[in-house]
Design a protein around this motif. Structure first.
Motif, mmCIF file in Angstrom:
data_model
loop_
_atom_site.group_PDB
_atom_site.id
_atom_site.type_symbol
_atom_site.label_atom_id
_atom_site.label_comp_id
_atom_site.label_asym_id
_atom_site.label_seq_id
_atom_site.Cartn_x
_atom_site.Cartn_y
_atom_site.Cartn_z
ATOM 1 N N ARG A 36 0.829 -1.207 0.000
ATOM 2 C CA ARG A 36 0.000 0.000 0.000
ATOM 3 C C ARG A 36 0.864 1.259 0.000
ATOM 4 N NH1 ARG A 36 -3.519 2.125 5.197
ATOM 5 N NH2 ARG A 36 -3.847 4.239 4.427
ATOM 6 N N MET A 37 1.882 1.299 0.877
ATOM 7 C CA MET A 37 2.739 2.475 0.939
ATOM 8 C C MET A 37 3.481 2.679 -0.379
ATOM 9 S SD MET A 37 5.904 3.388 3.521
ATOM 10 C CE MET A 37 4.942 4.048 4.871
ATOM 11 N N ALA A 38 3.958 1.593 -0.979
ATOM 12 C CA ALA A 38 4.662 1.700 -2.260
ATOM 13 C C ALA A 38 3.744 2.307 -3.319
ATOM 14 C CB ALA A 38 5.160 0.334 -2.706
ATOM 15 N N GLY A 39 2.486 1.866 -3.339
ATOM 16 C CA GLY A 39 1.532 2.417 -4.297
ATOM 17 C C GLY A 39 1.266 3.886 -4.050
ATOM 18 N N GLU A 40 1.145 4.260 -2.778
ATOM 19 C CA GLU A 40 0.908 5.665 -2.449
ATOM 20 C C GLU A 40 2.129 6.522 -2.760
ATOM 21 O OE1 GLU A 40 -0.563 6.177 1.496
ATOM 22 O OE2 GLU A 40 -2.325 4.912 1.179
ATOM 23 N N LEU A 41 3.316 5.941 -2.615
ATOM 24 C CA LEU A 41 4.533 6.684 -2.953
ATOM 25 C C LEU A 41 4.575 6.966 -4.452
ATOM 26 C CD1 LEU A 41 7.214 7.809 -1.867
ATOM 27 C CD2 LEU A 41 8.232 5.566 -2.267
ATOM 28 N N GLU A 42 4.260 5.952 -5.262
ATOM 29 C CA GLU A 42 4.211 6.176 -6.708
ATOM 30 C C GLU A 42 3.167 7.227 -7.062
ATOM 31 O OE1 GLU A 42 4.707 3.176 -9.661
ATOM 32 O OE2 GLU A 42 4.938 1.613 -8.140
ATOM 33 N N ALA A 43 2.000 7.140 -6.421
ATOM 34 C CA ALA A 43 0.932 8.104 -6.710
ATOM 35 C C ALA A 43 1.350 9.522 -6.327
ATOM 36 C CB ALA A 43 -0.337 7.708 -5.958
ATOM 37 N N ALA A 44 2.066 9.651 -5.210
ATOM 38 C CA ALA A 44 2.525 10.971 -4.787
ATOM 39 C C ALA A 44 3.480 11.562 -5.820
ATOM 40 C CB ALA A 44 3.211 10.879 -3.425
ATOM 41 N N PHE A 45 4.382 10.740 -6.335
ATOM 42 C CA PHE A 45 5.321 11.240 -7.340
ATOM 43 C C PHE A 45 4.616 11.515 -8.665
ATOM 44 C CE2 PHE A 45 8.585 10.396 -4.346
ATOM 45 C CZ PHE A 45 9.665 11.149 -4.761
ATOM 46 N N ASP A 46 3.563 10.781 -8.966
ATOM 47 C CA ASP A 46 2.769 11.103 -10.154
ATOM 48 C C ASP A 46 2.150 12.497 -10.005
ATOM 49 O OD1 ASP A 46 3.337 8.675 -11.334
ATOM 50 O OD2 ASP A 46 1.418 7.742 -10.797
ATOM 51 N N GLU A 47 1.617 12.764 -8.812
ATOM 52 C CA GLU A 47 0.998 14.068 -8.552
ATOM 53 C C GLU A 47 2.032 15.190 -8.648
ATOM 54 O OE1 GLU A 47 -2.095 14.888 -8.006
ATOM 55 O OE2 GLU A 47 -3.153 13.038 -7.481
ATOM 56 N N VAL A 48 3.187 14.961 -8.042
ATOM 57 C CA VAL A 48 4.238 15.975 -8.060
ATOM 58 C C VAL A 48 4.723 16.224 -9.487
ATOM 59 C CG1 VAL A 48 6.622 16.440 -7.374
ATOM 60 C CG2 VAL A 48 4.976 15.570 -5.689
ATOM 61 N N ASP A 49 4.900 15.150 -10.246
ATOM 62 C CA ASP A 49 5.382 15.298 -11.621
ATOM 63 C C ASP A 49 4.381 16.030 -12.515
ATOM 64 O OD1 ASP A 49 7.935 14.354 -11.513
ATOM 65 O OD2 ASP A 49 7.506 12.384 -12.350
ATOM 66 N N ALA A 50 3.123 15.980 -12.148
ATOM 67 C CA ALA A 50 2.093 16.651 -12.942
ATOM 68 C C ALA A 50 2.087 18.162 -12.713
ATOM 69 C CB ALA A 50 0.713 16.074 -12.616
ATOM 70 N N ARG A 51 2.841 18.610 -11.713
ATOM 71 C CA ARG A 51 2.902 20.031 -11.389
ATOM 72 C C ARG A 51 4.105 20.666 -12.072
ATOM 73 N NH1 ARG A 51 -0.077 21.228 -6.344
ATOM 74 N NH2 ARG A 51 1.046 23.208 -6.476
ATOM 75 N N ASP A 52 3.905 21.834 -12.627
ATOM 76 C CA ASP A 52 5.004 22.559 -13.257
ATOM 77 C C ASP A 52 5.685 23.531 -12.298
ATOM 78 O OD1 ASP A 52 4.726 21.320 -15.726
ATOM 79 O OD2 ASP A 52 3.174 22.751 -16.371
ATOM 80 N N ASP A 53 5.206 23.580 -11.060
ATOM 81 C CA ASP A 53 5.759 24.531 -10.092
ATOM 82 C C ASP A 53 6.687 23.865 -9.086
ATOM 83 O OD1 ASP A 53 3.713 23.087 -8.917
ATOM 84 O OD2 ASP A 53 2.925 24.774 -7.750
ATOM 85 N N VAL A 54 7.153 22.649 -9.392
ATOM 86 C CA VAL A 54 8.038 21.922 -8.481
ATOM 87 C C VAL A 54 9.426 21.802 -9.113
ATOM 88 C CG1 VAL A 54 8.473 19.734 -7.304
ATOM 89 C CG2 VAL A 54 6.147 20.627 -7.454
ATOM 90 N N GLY A 55 10.445 22.303 -8.397
ATOM 91 C CA GLY A 55 11.811 22.230 -8.897
ATOM 92 C C GLY A 55 12.668 21.203 -8.191
ATOM 93 N N ALA A 56 12.191 20.693 -7.056
ATOM 94 C CA ALA A 56 12.941 19.680 -6.318
ATOM 95 C C ALA A 56 11.982 18.962 -5.371
ATOM 96 C CB ALA A 56 14.092 20.300 -5.540
ATOM 97 N N VAL A 57 12.367 17.731 -5.012
ATOM 98 C CA VAL A 57 11.562 16.927 -4.100
ATOM 99 C C VAL A 57 12.444 16.435 -2.962
ATOM 100 C CG1 VAL A 57 10.067 14.907 -3.838
ATOM 101 C CG2 VAL A 57 10.116 16.142 -6.016
ATOM 102 N N VAL A 58 11.977 16.612 -1.746
ATOM 103 C CA VAL A 58 12.654 16.074 -0.564
ATOM 104 C C VAL A 58 11.834 14.904 -0.044
ATOM 105 C CG1 VAL A 58 13.352 16.517 1.830
ATOM 106 C CG2 VAL A 58 13.735 18.264 0.061
ATOM 107 N N VAL A 59 12.479 13.752 0.135
ATOM 108 C CA VAL A 59 11.824 12.557 0.674
ATOM 109 C C VAL A 59 12.304 12.353 2.104
ATOM 110 C CG1 VAL A 59 11.403 10.087 0.375
ATOM 111 C CG2 VAL A 59 11.811 11.528 -1.627
#
Length: 257
Positions: free
Chosen positions: A29-52
């Motif tokens: 479940r967590m792995a799926g939610e992690l992928e979904a979170a990165f899908d959401e982030v990648d869909a945004r043009d206002d993100v220049g970096a991601v901190v995990v």
């Protein structure tokens, strides 16, 4: 409740593993939610970096024992394969993020959790963080492209010491080996990661182009991550099955050995 949270501020997305009660051990479940979170982030043009980061006192304690236990019972079972693939797919998804990624590592990063940290472009670690391959300790062959990720970050000797010989290292040693960019006090790990990400957060369009170019030029290594993952799959499935047989021999009544 979601086991992965994310938020965006000043061009930086912060993705948080949010299961502190199990030290953020990865489930399907967590792995799926992690992928979904990165899908959401990648869909945004206002993100220049991601901190995990991980919530609580640990980054990620590895794969949840339930996932490993099911794989050990019958490694070739379709469901077991699907679950392991889900965990590995989350590492690849982080590595394929459109923009630069930083892991802020506090506490333990073990096995699959170490893979997750190494899937990012850069790591900021607490001085007293514990980076542990962990596979040898439980009698399981590494998976997820573990050796490829280690050698990509720090070279052959460090990959051998940590992954092959099972040597545990702290944050100071990780930085000295090149597995992390900087070791800081535990309380400063996440703030430092955000500071490092800040410049990219100011210009997301440029940051994404730079991240893509960096990955083309700086990696993958001679053995690609995808190939490394597949090379490790067969031996890991064998080790799961061997472990299950050993447990059955020692515990025919299902009790603890």
């Amino acid at each position: 409740m979601s086991e992965v949270r994310w938020e965006i501020s000043d061009g930086i997305a912060v993705v948080t593993l949010a299961a502190p009660e199990r030290r953020n051990a990865l489930t399907v479940r967590m792995a799926g939610e992690l992928e979904a979170a990165f899908d959401e982030v990648d869909a945004r043009d206002d993100v220049g970096a991601v901190v995990v980061r991980g919530s609580g006192g640990s980054f990620c304690a590895g794969a949840h024992l339930g996932v490993l236990g099911e794989a050990a019972q019958d490694p070739l079972d379709d469901d077991a394969q699907r679950d392991i693939d889900a965990l590995y797919g989350s590492f690849l998804r982080v590595g394929r993020c459109r923009t630069a990624t930083i892991a802020a590592v506090r506490g333990a990063a073990v096995g699959a959790g170490l893979n997750l940290a190494l899937a990012t472009d850069l790591r900021i670690v607490a001085r007293d963080a514990r980076l542990i391959s962990g596979f040898l300790r439980i009698g399981v062959h590494p998976g997820g492209g573990h050796f490829t990720l280690l050698s990509r970050a720090a070279g052959r000797d460090a990959a051998a010491a940590v992954g092959l010989f099972g040597h545990e290292i702290d944050g100071e040693r990780a930085a000295a080996l090149g597995l992390a960019w900087q070791a800081v006090d535990d309380a400063d790990a996440e703030a430092t990661a955000l500071q490092v990400a800040a410049r990219l957060g100011k210009d997301p369009a440029l940051a994404r182009r730079m991240a893509a170019t960096f990955r083309r030029e700086a990696g993958p290594p001679a053995t690609s991550w995808d190939v490394g993952l597949e090379i490790e799959r067969g031996p890991q499935m064998w080790s799961f099955r061997r472990r299950a047989k050993a447990s059955a021999a020692w515990c025919p009544d299902g009790g603890a050995p």
